[in-house]
Design a protein around this motif. Structure first.
Motif, short mmCIF file in Angstrom:
data_model
loop_
_atom_site.label_atom_id
_atom_site.label_comp_id
_atom_site.label_asym_id
_atom_site.label_seq_id
_atom_site.Cartn_x
_atom_site.Cartn_y
_atom_site.Cartn_z
N SER A 60 0.81 -1.22 0.00
CA SER A 60 0.00 0.00 0.00
C SER A 60 0.85 1.27 0.00
O SER A 60 0.36 2.33 -0.36
CB SER A 60 -0.96 0.02 1.19
OG SER A 60 -0.25 0.10 2.41
N GLY A 61 2.12 1.17 0.36
CA GLY A 61 3.00 2.34 0.36
C GLY A 61 3.75 2.54 -0.94
O GLY A 61 4.46 3.53 -1.10
N ASP A 62 3.60 1.62 -1.89
CA ASP A 62 4.31 1.74 -3.17
C ASP A 62 3.72 2.87 -4.00
O ASP A 62 2.50 2.99 -4.13
CB ASP A 62 4.20 0.45 -3.97
CG ASP A 62 5.00 -0.68 -3.36
OD1 ASP A 62 5.48 -0.52 -2.22
OD2 ASP A 62 5.13 -1.72 -4.01
N ARG A 68 6.13 5.14 0.42
CA ARG A 68 5.55 5.77 1.60
C ARG A 68 5.31 4.70 2.66
O ARG A 68 5.27 3.52 2.36
CB ARG A 68 4.21 6.42 1.25
CG ARG A 68 4.36 7.53 0.25
CD ARG A 68 3.03 8.15 -0.05
NE ARG A 68 3.23 9.24 -0.98
CZ ARG A 68 2.31 9.71 -1.77
NH1 ARG A 68 1.10 9.21 -1.74
NH2 ARG A 68 2.58 10.70 -2.59
N ARG A 69 5.10 5.15 3.88
CA ARG A 69 4.78 4.21 4.96
C ARG A 69 3.47 3.50 4.61
O ARG A 69 2.47 4.16 4.35
CB ARG A 69 4.64 4.96 6.27
CG ARG A 69 4.38 4.06 7.47
CD ARG A 69 4.26 4.87 8.74
NE ARG A 69 5.40 5.76 8.93
CZ ARG A 69 6.46 5.46 9.67
NH1 ARG A 69 6.51 4.31 10.30
NH2 ARG A 69 7.45 6.31 9.79
N PRO A 70 3.47 2.17 4.57
CA PRO A 70 2.24 1.45 4.20
C PRO A 70 1.17 1.57 5.29
O PRO A 70 1.48 1.68 6.47
CB PRO A 70 2.70 0.00 4.05
CG PRO A 70 3.93 -0.10 4.86
CD PRO A 70 4.58 1.26 4.84
#
Length: 122
Positions: A60-62, A68-70
């Motif tokens: 989810s952070g890709d 980003r922080r997932p």
């Protein structure tokens, strides 16, 4: 089946779920994993001798050109593609997991989780 392009690369570069689905729909029955995880979770089944291992990656952070922080993924479930009765252990959470009829109850996933599976009767 022959595909005239590299499916993983096409999916990575465009992000179109049609690329992913075209490949996933053609997986042999023994490799398909049912789950309640969101599509941002990458599932990587593997084998280590008699053990089965499933890597769960929180993507989810890709984002393009950055990471980003997932966001944490809430507890969910995973249907095992292999017959038999299994015992499951979450390595990152360091706790046993409930297995009921081939369905594993997963813990919350931060960046990743690894589920180690061993045959109950071996």
């Amino acid at each position: 089946m022959l595909m005239p392009w590299t499916v993983g690369r096409g999916y990575r570069e465009t992000g179109l779920s049609a690329h992913r689905d075209l490949f996933a729909d053609r997986l042999p029955a023994g490799l398909a994993v049912g789950t309640g995880l969101p599509e941002q979770a990458e599932i990587v089944p593997a084998r280590a001798g008699d053990l089965r291992v499933i890597h769960l990656l929180n993507r989810s952070g890709d984002a393009d050109q950055r990471f980003r922080r997932p966001l944490p993924i809430a507890e969910s479930w995973l249907d095992l593609p292999w017959p038999g009765e299994w015992e499951a252990h979450a390595l990152r959470a360091d706790r046993p997991l409930e297995v009921d009829g081939g369905r594993v109850r997963l813990p919350e996933i931060g960046l990743f989780e690894v589920v180690k599976l061993s045959n109950k009767y071996s």
